[in-house]
Design a protein around this motif. Structure first.
Motif, mmCIF file in Angstrom:
data_model
loop_
_atom_site.group_PDB
_atom_site.id
_atom_site.type_symbol
_atom_site.label_atom_id
_atom_site.label_comp_id
_atom_site.label_asym_id
_atom_site.label_seq_id
_atom_site.Cartn_x
_atom_site.Cartn_y
_atom_site.Cartn_z
ATOM 1 N N PRO A 8 54.735 71.543 38.078
ATOM 2 C CA PRO A 8 54.239 70.489 36.748
ATOM 3 C C PRO A 8 52.725 71.668 36.954
ATOM 4 C CG PRO A 8 54.505 69.717 39.770
ATOM 5 C CD PRO A 8 54.587 71.217 39.605
ATOM 6 N N LEU A 9 51.957 70.798 35.968
ATOM 7 C CA LEU A 9 50.673 71.234 34.549
ATOM 8 C C LEU A 9 49.224 69.948 35.310
ATOM 9 C CD1 LEU A 9 52.264 71.743 30.908
ATOM 10 C CD2 LEU A 9 51.594 73.677 33.461
ATOM 11 N N TYR A 10 48.916 70.436 36.518
ATOM 12 C CA TYR A 10 48.340 69.674 37.272
ATOM 13 C C TYR A 10 47.650 69.202 36.385
ATOM 14 C CZ TYR A 10 51.158 72.154 40.371
ATOM 15 O OH TYR A 10 51.733 73.035 41.357
ATOM 16 N N TYR A 11 46.932 67.809 36.977
ATOM 17 C CA TYR A 11 45.491 67.079 35.760
ATOM 18 C C TYR A 11 44.397 67.366 36.444
ATOM 19 C CZ TYR A 11 48.678 63.418 34.868
ATOM 20 O OH TYR A 11 49.795 62.349 34.551
ATOM 21 N N HIS A 17 44.099 70.210 45.666
ATOM 22 C CA HIS A 17 43.588 70.113 46.835
ATOM 23 C C HIS A 17 45.206 70.521 47.576
ATOM 24 C CE1 HIS A 17 46.379 66.626 45.671
ATOM 25 N NE2 HIS A 17 45.463 66.118 45.457
ATOM 26 N N GLY A 19 47.965 69.256 48.686
ATOM 27 C CA GLY A 19 48.746 68.240 47.622
ATOM 28 C C GLY A 19 49.487 69.522 46.072
ATOM 29 N N HIS A 20 48.713 70.120 45.521
ATOM 30 C CA HIS A 20 48.999 71.055 44.708
ATOM 31 C C HIS A 20 49.842 71.909 44.658
ATOM 32 C CE1 HIS A 20 45.244 68.306 42.526
ATOM 33 N NE2 HIS A 20 46.551 68.068 42.199
ATOM 34 N N THR A 23 53.332 72.670 46.207
ATOM 35 C CA THR A 23 54.144 72.538 45.353
ATOM 36 C C THR A 23 53.967 74.116 44.529
ATOM 37 O OG1 THR A 23 53.474 70.666 44.662
ATOM 38 C CG2 THR A 23 54.816 71.470 43.176
ATOM 39 N N ASP A 48 47.169 70.215 32.941
ATOM 40 C CA ASP A 48 47.765 69.280 32.444
ATOM 41 C C ASP A 48 45.950 68.679 31.663
ATOM 42 O OD1 ASP A 48 48.483 66.591 31.280
ATOM 43 O OD2 ASP A 48 49.734 65.949 31.876
ATOM 44 N N TRP A 222 52.539 62.666 27.818
ATOM 45 C CA TRP A 222 53.699 63.434 28.563
ATOM 46 C C TRP A 222 54.437 63.654 27.232
ATOM 47 C CZ3 TRP A 222 55.048 64.906 32.832
ATOM 48 C CH2 TRP A 222 54.678 63.735 34.216
ATOM 49 N N TYR A 229 55.800 73.981 29.250
ATOM 50 C CA TYR A 229 56.997 74.003 29.545
ATOM 51 C C TYR A 229 57.906 75.442 29.208
ATOM 52 C CZ TYR A 229 56.784 71.093 33.945
ATOM 53 O OH TYR A 229 56.607 70.444 34.961
ATOM 54 N N GLY A 248 56.920 67.028 42.167
ATOM 55 C CA GLY A 248 56.991 65.703 43.359
ATOM 56 C C GLY A 248 57.513 65.072 42.887
ATOM 57 N N GLU A 250 56.899 62.155 42.696
ATOM 58 C CA GLU A 250 56.419 61.035 41.644
ATOM 59 C C GLU A 250 56.540 60.806 39.460
ATOM 60 O OE1 GLU A 250 55.045 63.085 43.133
ATOM 61 O OE2 GLU A 250 53.188 63.886 41.839
ATOM 62 N N ILE A 251 56.264 61.804 40.083
ATOM 63 C CA ILE A 251 56.965 62.160 38.215
ATOM 64 C C ILE A 251 58.532 62.222 38.273
ATOM 65 C CG2 ILE A 251 54.259 62.699 38.382
ATOM 66 C CD1 ILE A 251 55.167 66.013 38.729
ATOM 67 N N HIS A 277 60.243 67.484 45.653
ATOM 68 C CA HIS A 277 59.873 67.532 46.496
ATOM 69 C C HIS A 277 59.057 66.136 47.448
ATOM 70 C CE1 HIS A 277 55.390 68.228 46.285
ATOM 71 N NE2 HIS A 277 55.773 69.094 45.503
ATOM 72 N N LEU A 280 53.255 64.882 50.560
ATOM 73 C CA LEU A 280 52.378 65.867 51.506
ATOM 74 C C LEU A 280 51.420 64.830 52.537
ATOM 75 C CD1 LEU A 280 51.261 68.253 54.086
ATOM 76 C CD2 LEU A 280 50.228 68.984 52.159
HETATM 77 N N1 MSP Z 1 50.000 66.275 34.871
HETATM 78 C C1 MSP Z 1 50.762 65.779 36.341
HETATM 79 C C2 MSP Z 1 52.428 66.610 35.382
HETATM 80 C C3 MSP Z 1 52.735 67.151 34.374
HETATM 81 S S1 MSP Z 1 53.675 68.059 34.440
HETATM 82 C C4 MSP Z 1 54.505 68.084 32.626
HETATM 83 C C5 MSP Z 1 50.818 64.826 37.366
HETATM 84 N N2 MSP Z 1 49.662 66.254 37.430
HETATM 85 S S2 MSP Z 1 49.154 66.268 38.639
HETATM 86 O O1 MSP Z 1 47.955 66.922 39.251
HETATM 87 O O2 MSP Z 1 49.206 64.627 39.245
HETATM 88 O O3 MSP Z 1 50.008 67.221 40.080
HETATM 89 C C6 MSP Z 1 51.178 65.936 40.042
HETATM 90 C C7 MSP Z 1 51.973 66.617 41.706
HETATM 91 O O4 MSP Z 1 51.516 67.374 42.284
HETATM 92 C C8 MSP Z 1 52.772 66.380 42.322
HETATM 93 O O5 MSP Z 1 54.018 66.622 41.166
HETATM 94 C C9 MSP Z 1 53.509 67.232 42.942
HETATM 95 O O6 MSP Z 1 53.796 68.810 42.168
HETATM 96 C C10 MSP Z 1 51.855 67.864 43.459
HETATM 97 N N3 MSP Z 1 51.116 66.896 44.400
HETATM 98 C C11 MSP Z 1 50.019 66.294 44.297
HETATM 99 N N4 MSP Z 1 49.866 65.569 45.597
HETATM 100 C C12 MSP Z 1 50.594 65.727 46.696
HETATM 101 C C13 MSP Z 1 50.553 65.425 47.488
HETATM 102 N N5 MSP Z 1 49.822 64.598 48.528
HETATM 103 N N6 MSP Z 1 51.951 66.027 48.275
HETATM 104 C C14 MSP Z 1 53.007 66.584 47.859
HETATM 105 N N7 MSP Z 1 52.776 67.019 46.100
HETATM 106 C C15 MSP Z 1 51.410 66.679 45.660
HETATM 107 O O7 MSP Z 1 51.336 64.215 37.404
#
Ligand code: MSP
Length: 649
Positions: A8-11, A17, A19-20, A23, A48, A222, A229, A248, A250-251, A277, A280
């Motif tokens: 995912p593109l992380y916020y 942390h 969790g990121h 993945t 993101d 979104w 991607y 993860g 949730e998305i 997945h 964590l």
């Molecule tokens: N920005 C959106 C994703 C857009 S993708 C086109 C987003 N970002 S996020 O920063 O919240 O990252 C979510 C992703 O980070 C999860 O889907 C997962 O891959 C990973 N995780 C973040 N916290 C996590 C845990 N505690 N456990 C496992 N994965 C986690 O959603």
């Protein structure tokens, strides 16, 4: 053949942390594994950076969104580097390259008749950036429980409703499109309920990509982030579609419903697979800022190394399911499986070759029994890794390591070495353990790239371990006569108590660093609270302005309130103060306010008080109220509307 895999593109409204990291590590392992299967594997990740949440976090940090996003994006990049992750392509959604791709995809959807203009009034969750269908004003968001806000906007809509049947057909034709199976079923039942059109533009937000139409529309996050991607590989002919989106759970809906529909509408090829997945957890609890149980990867890396962390995450957690991190389990596995298991077999085997054969691998066909075990292990581990069953794959490899350990004990090479007639038997024993070690190391290279490289060169292998092709890996490829390299321990044993204390120390350091980066006013490490001598705050003692500015007062929005069992005066509140996660605050106001009066109310919070434990809850901040002699507390509030997270000065 290419294999394009994405995370995912992380916020960027929070610093990275574990969790990121989870993945990204899993995705990188898959990329390495695919490369060793002969694919041209390309790993993509990124950040993101648009939307109201980011805008608000930047504001709360006193920074422009541009500065704020750059700082956090750099923090992610530094983390990938410090973990030695091999990343091939990245995108920041603020990159103009990405803007162009988003606008282009929108135009394709528009041209094909899947976008129309309409007006929307409804409930919106700012936190999840989600319109909530069928909600009434004040209703909670189904995702996070925070109160929704009523908005009316002229929006562009995407005709998601036109894709219900096509998506159902996709799922039927390709049962492996979403994995694991349980997640596929979830998505299917969601689609079967029928899909509603989706608003894909916003006029209430400024921080976003402008639509290529008149007016002040920016894209819904979104319909921005997912397209990352594609923008990541826009200049790589043949790279799209992605072979795997790893996310993860949730998305999932955004990826498994919205994204294929956007692509179908634009006439673009669909990704081949989406794997969601689990979460964590930390000691079986959801990790969150407000619970104060958020972990970072860096402190763990400093103590057990990158491979110690990678191994733990992939071995401990069944990929696809939720799993828990704990320091004890981490160090336990490190010592028993890495130090005593793999590390010990490597140093034992190499030391014997050094002592008994002058550092040259003896020529032998090896033991047949162990050869059979090794061949089965290669087959099983490769199949399991191919199905992303890392935990079982690693278990299979450790099964082989134990078989070799038992074999060495049975052969007693230390006795054979003293017997001149047992030369051949000793050659066979040494070759068998070295060859099994070579095979295990090659299989482990995607999971333990750093240590596998070290063991590989200690074995004296001429080519790098990454150059092994797993489909060609077989027994007997180790050459007799090969000189081993210099022997060094790969996984030194670690003492539990000391290791945990060090990780916790580093954790405090790294989280203070991140808080400072995000402009949060976390107390500096080691700073003690002001002494409470009873005089502080009395009307006759004056304080300097600097003293006052030490108190971090914030506007907070109460998201939930509930009584605390067995404590008549206390309320357990969740308060949004503009941070990524709401704060838990336990306040002595239950005699003056009932929970229903609190939800949705804006209050003043002291945000930088040391956390306090009350009735088993950790209160992370204090609510400000006038306390009347003998009367009930009266909460401080505002007559004008004020943004959540604003600082009181
Ligand atoms: N920005 C959106 C994703 C857009 S993708 C086109 C987003 N970002 S996020 O920063 O919240 O990252 C979510 C992703 O980070 C999860 O889907 C997962 O891959 C990973 N995780 C973040 N916290 C996590 C845990 N505690 N456990 C496992 N994965 C986690 O959603």
């Amino acid at each position: 053949m290419k294999y394009y895999i994405t995370t995912p593109l992380y916020y960027v409204n929070a610093a990275p942390h574990i969790g990121h990291t989870y993945t990204t590590i899993a995705a990188e392992t898959i990329a390495r594994f695919k490369a060793m299967q002969g694919y041209e594997a390309v790993l993509f990740t990124g950040t993101d950076e648009h939307g109201q949440k980011v805008e608000r976090s930047a504001q709360a940090a006193g920074k422009t969104p541009e500065d704020f996003t750059r700082i956090v994006a750099e923090e992610f990049q530094k983390q990938w580097e410090s973990l030695g992750l091999r990343i091939d392509r990245t995108i920041r959604t603020t990159d103009p390259r990405h803007h162009k791709t988003v606008q282009w995809l929108f135009e394709q959807c528009l041209k094909n008749g899947y976008v129309y203009k309409g007006s929307y009034t409804g409930q919106y969750c700012v936190y999840d950036e989600l319109y909530v269908n069928d909600a009434k004003p004040g209703d909670p968001c189904p995702e996070c429980g925070r109160p929704t806000e009523t908005v009316t906007e002229e929006n562009y809509f995407f005709k998601l409703s036109a894709f219900t049947d096509r998506l159902l057909k996709l799922y039927e034709d390709d049962p492996g499109f979403v994995q694991p199976e349980s997640r596929r079923n979830e998505v299917l039942s969601f689609i079967r309920q029928g899909l509603q059109d989706l608003s894909i533009s916003r006029t209430t937000i400024k921080w976003g990509i402008p639509l290529p139409v008149e007016g002040n529309h920016v894209f819904y996050v979104w319909f921005d982030a997912l397209i990352g991607y594609m923008s990541g590989v826009k200049d790589d002919p043949g790279m799209w579609p992605a072979d795997l989106h790893l996310i993860g759970k949730e998305i999932l809906r955004f990826h498994a419903v919205f994204w294929p529909a956007f692509l179908m509408a634009a006439g673009q090829p669909l990704p081949k697979k989406i794997f969601a997945h689990g979460w964590l957890l930390f000691e079986n609890d959801k990790m969150s800022k407000s619970r104060g149980n958020m972990l970072r990867a860096e402190p763990i890396r400093r103590v057990v190394g990158v491979d110690g962390l990678r191994y733990f995450l992939l071995r401990e957690i069944v990929f696809g399911q939720d799993g828990s991190f704990s320091y004890d389990a981490l160090i336990g596995r490190y010592n028993s499986e890495l130090a005593n298991g793999l590390g010990n077999l490597a140093s034992r085997t190499l030391t014997m070759i050094h002592q008994y054969r002058g550092g040259a691998i003896p020529a032998s066909a090896g033991d047949e029994g162990i050869a059979t075990v090794a061949l089965t292990t290669i087959r099983n581990a490769v199949t399991l890794f191919d199905e992303f069953e890392f935990s079982r794959g690693l278990e299979a490899i450790w099964g082989m390591l134990s078989a070799v350990d038992r074999y060495i004990v049975q052969q007693t090479p230390w006795k054979l070495a003293k017997n001149p007639d047992a030369r051949e038997a000793l050659d066979k024993t040494l070759y068998t353990s070295a060859e099994a070690l070579r095979i295990a190391t090659a299989l482990l290279a995607p999971v333990l790239p750093d240590s596998a490289g070290k063991i590989w060169s200690q074995l004296g292998m001429p080519e790098p371990v990454e150059s092994v092709r797993l489909d060609a890996l077989t027994w007997g490829q180790l050459q007799g006569g090969q000189k081993i390299g210099e022997i060094a321990a790969v996984f030194p044993r670690i003492e539990l108590k000391d290791a945990v204390a060090r990780m916790q120390g580093f954790e405090a350091e790294v989280s203070a660093h991140q808080a400072a980066l995000l402009g949060k006013t976390a107390p500096a490490a080691g700073e003690s609270p002001a002494p409470s001598d009873g005089k502080q705050g009395s009307s006759d003692s004056k304080i300097a302005i600097d003293d006052f500015s030490k108190v971090d007062l914030r506007v907070g929005l109460v998201l939930s309130a509930e009584p605390v069992k067995g404590a008549d005066k206390l309320l357990h509140l969740k308060v949004d103060i503009g941070e990524p996660e709401p704060r838990t605050i336990v306040a002595g106001i239950a005699e003056a306010y009932h929970p229903g009066q609190m939800v949705g109310r804006k209050v003043v919070i002291v945000a930088n008080l040391q956390p306090r434990k009350l009735r088993g809850l950790t209160s992370n901040g204090m609510i400000v109220a006038a306390s009347l002699e003998g009367g009930k507390p009266v909460l401080a509030g505002f007559l004008e509307d004020v943004p959540v997270g604003a600082r009181l000065k």
